[in-house]
Design an enzyme around this catalytic site. Sequence first.
Site, PDB file in Angstrom:
ATOM      1  N   ARG A   1      46.241  37.980  28.070  1.00 23.66           N
ATOM      2  CA  ARG A   1      45.924  36.566  28.055  1.00 23.66           C
ATOM      3  C   ARG A   1      46.519  35.958  26.789  1.00 23.66           C
ATOM      4  O   ARG A   1      45.914  35.969  25.732  1.00 23.66           O
ATOM      5  CB  ARG A   1      44.402  36.379  28.074  1.00 23.66           C
ATOM      6  CG  ARG A   1      43.940  35.004  28.570  1.00 23.66           C
ATOM      7  CD  ARG A   1      42.470  34.782  28.260  1.00 23.66           C
ATOM      8  NE  ARG A   1      42.290  34.496  26.854  1.00 23.66           N
ATOM      9  CZ  ARG A   1      41.221  34.835  26.135  1.00 23.66           C
ATOM     10  NH1 ARG A   1      40.222  35.490  26.689  1.00 23.66           N
ATOM     11  NH2 ARG A   1      41.145  34.527  24.853  1.00 23.66           N
TER      12      ARG A   1
ATOM     13  N   TYR B 179      38.380  35.717  17.009  1.00 19.87           N
ATOM     14  CA  TYR B 179      38.120  37.093  17.442  1.00 19.87           C
ATOM     15  C   TYR B 179      39.362  37.978  17.619  1.00 19.87           C
ATOM     16  O   TYR B 179      39.242  39.142  17.929  1.00 19.87           O
ATOM     17  CB  TYR B 179      37.294  37.099  18.743  1.00 19.87           C
ATOM     18  CG  TYR B 179      37.866  36.259  19.878  1.00 19.87           C
ATOM     19  CD1 TYR B 179      38.894  36.754  20.673  1.00 19.87           C
ATOM     20  CD2 TYR B 179      37.374  34.977  20.141  1.00 19.87           C
ATOM     21  CE1 TYR B 179      39.421  35.999  21.708  1.00 19.87           C
ATOM     22  CE2 TYR B 179      37.899  34.208  21.183  1.00 19.87           C
ATOM     23  CZ  TYR B 179      38.912  34.721  21.963  1.00 19.87           C
ATOM     24  OH  TYR B 179      39.432  33.967  22.985  1.00 19.87           O
TER      25      TYR B 179
ATOM     26  N   HIS C 251      40.881  31.476  26.153  1.00 20.01           N
ATOM     27  CA  HIS C 251      40.096  31.647  27.392  1.00 20.01           C
ATOM     28  C   HIS C 251      40.125  30.353  28.202  1.00 20.01           C
ATOM     29  O   HIS C 251      40.390  30.350  29.398  1.00 20.01           O
ATOM     30  CB  HIS C 251      38.662  32.035  27.041  1.00 20.01           C
ATOM     31  CG  HIS C 251      37.689  31.867  28.161  1.00 20.01           C
ATOM     32  ND1 HIS C 251      37.771  32.579  29.329  1.00 20.01           N
ATOM     33  CD2 HIS C 251      36.608  31.039  28.298  1.00 20.01           C
ATOM     34  CE1 HIS C 251      36.786  32.215  30.145  1.00 20.01           C
ATOM     35  NE2 HIS C 251      36.079  31.284  29.550  1.00 20.01           N
TER      36      HIS C 251
END
Lengths: 344, 332
Positions: A246, A259, A250
Site C-alpha cells: 500500500r 507508523y 490507508h
Amino acid sequence: METVRYLDDTGIPLRELPFSPEELRQGYRALRRARLFDEKAVLLQRQGRLGVYPPFRGQEAAQVGVALCLKADHDWLLPSYRESAAALTFGMPIHKLILSWRADPAGWGAPPDVNMVQFYIPIATQIPQAAGVAHAQRLLGKNAVAAVFIGDGGTSEGDFHEGLNFAAVFGAPLLVVVQNNGWAISVPTHKQMKVERIAQRAQGYGIPGVVVDGNDLVAVWNVAKEAVERARRGEGPTLIEALTYRIAPHTTSDDPSRYRSEETTREWERRDPIARMKNCLAHLGLWDEEEEARLSEALEAEFAAELALADQAREPKPWEIVEQVYAEMQPDQKAAWVYLRGEA
Amino acid sequence: MIAERQTRVLNNVQAINEALDLALERDPRVVLFGEDVGTMGGVFRASDGLQQKYGEQRVFDTPLAESGIVGFGIGLAMAGLRPVAEIQFAGFLYPALDQILSHLGRMRHRTRGRFTIPMVVRAPYGGGVKTPEQHADSPEAILAHVPGVKVVIPSSPERAKGLLLAAIEDPDPVFFLEAIKLYRGVKAPVPEGYYTLPLGKARVVREGNAASLFCYGGMVEVCLKAAEVAAREGVELEVVDLETLVPLDTETILASVRKTGRAVVVYEAMRTCGFGAEVAARIAEEALDYLQAPIVRVAGWDAPYPPFSAVEHYYRPDAKRVLEAVRRVLTH
C-alpha cells in the site's frame, strides 16, 4: 510457498508470457486507466469534491489482473473499499464510482448489466456472502463465478474463516483474493498473523492456495485465469494471495508517518506494477511513447467526460433517506418521508 | 376462502413443516439450510422429510457457523434464490449479528434496490421448556432494532403456516421466531393447502373493554389464560396478538387502547429495552388522552434467562403476573 512471477522487478519477462500481444496491451491500458482514476480521485478529495477515499496506488495489478478474467453481466464481483481498480476494470462506470465516493446514493447501485455489489465497508463480511453468490450460480445452472477481495488484516476476522470453509465445503466457484499490502491501517502483517503466507491457510480448507507477485500483472492475470477456469469446471474455490504494497495512506484521512518509514515505500515504488508492465511491453516491442501519449490523452478525456456526468447528477433529496428500506414503504418510513418532503 | 377449507389438527412444528414443504413445492428458488436441517430434519424436526423429498441441492446441512449461514444466505438471495435459513436456537444468532446489522437489512438501501435479500431466518426462541443455558433467549428487540428487516412471531399453528408462507414470499428479509413452548404444546386445526396471512397486521384474539393486553408468540396463551380468569370475575380483557413486530400495526394497537383506556404489554424477554417498551412508547405518543392508567409492562426480569430450571417459571411471565398488572391498571 513459491511466488508466481512472469516479470522481473523491472518488467523483463522471466519466461514466455501466456497472453497475446493485444491482450498484453489491453492489460497495460487497464492498469493506466486505474492509476489515472486513483490519482484523480485523490485530487478531487483534496479539492473537497470527493469524500474520504481509500487509494489503491501500487495495487493496480493485483486488482486489474483478476477483473480482466470476469464478465460483468455474467460473473460477480464483491469488492472491499480499496478495490476501485477492480470495480472499474470489471465494468463499473467511472461516474458511478465518483458518485459512490461522494457518498451519493446515485453511485450505489451498479447498472443492471454489472454484477458488482457496492464496496464492502465492514471487514470480511463479504466472504460468506460471496460463497453464497458463487454457490447460487451452480444451483441456478449457470457457469458463472464470483470474485471477492479482502486485505491481509481482514484475514483475521471470523467471517474470513467461515466464508472460506463454506466455499470449500460446497465447492463454490469462487476466487478469494487477498491483497497482502503489508498494512492493516497501521498494523503490519507480522503482527496480524504467525503464518508466513496467507495462502498456506488454503490447506486448512482443502482448497488450492496460490501466492502471486501482486505487482506483476501478467502473473496475477494468469493465476486468476486458471482459478476462474477451475471454478467454471466445477472444481471449487481458490485462495489467491497477491503480494503487494500500500504505497498510499490507508485513506485520505490517514497519516502513515505515524507508523511506518518511507524507505520501504520507496523500495516498493521501484516495483511499481505500471512501470513494470510498460517496460515489459517496450521490451517486447509492443509499445512506444507515441502510443503512451495517445493513451494518456484518451484516458484524460474519458475521465473528464465521466466527471462531468457525475457533476451533473442531481443532489440527493432528504426523503431518499427513508426510501429503499423495504420493497414497499411501511408506515413508519412513510411518516418520515412525508415529514422530510415538507422540510425540503 | 381459507375459512371454508378442510382442516387438520397439527401442532406448530407440523404446521411449519407443512409450510416449508409447500414453499419448496411451489417455488423452485426456495432453498432450506442450516445446522442439522438436512438429513436429520432439524433438531425440532421442522424440516423433517424435506431433504428426502426435494434433494440435497434444495435442503441441506451447513457447517456449524451462524455468521456463515446468514452471510451465505445473503449471497444466495442476492443471486436470485429464496433462502430459508434455520438458526438452531435464537440464542445462537449472536455470531451472525455483523451480517444481520451490517448487511441483511441494508443491502436494498445501500445498493438503491439493485440487490435485495428476500430471505427468511427462522429461529426457535423463548423459554418455558427447561432448556439448557442460552437455549431460551428472546432476542426479538435486538432484531427489531435493525433497519430493513421484518420480524414475525406466530402464536398458533394456523397463523404459523400462513405467516411463514407470506414471509417466504416477501421481497425483504424476515426473521421468523417460533416459540419453543408452542412447538408441541399446542394443537389446533390448520387449513389445508397453500395460503398466506398478511405481515404487518396485529389481530384481536379476544375482545373486551376493561383493559388491553398486548402480546405475541409464547405470551399469547398466557394472556388468554389471564383473560379467562378475569372473565370469571366479570372483567373482560382484550387480548391483541401483535404477530408482526416490524412493521408494527400501530393502528390496531391504538384502536384497542382508545376502546379500553388501559394497556398492559407482555413479553418474556428482559424488561429493559424489550419490544414492549416500543409498544408502550407508541401508545404514550399517540393515545395518551385515552389512557385511564399508566401503561404497565410485564416481562422477563432484568437478568439473564435462568439456566436453572427449578426456578425458571419465576422468570417467564405467567397469568398470575399478568393479572397483577391488570389489577394495577384497573385500580389506578
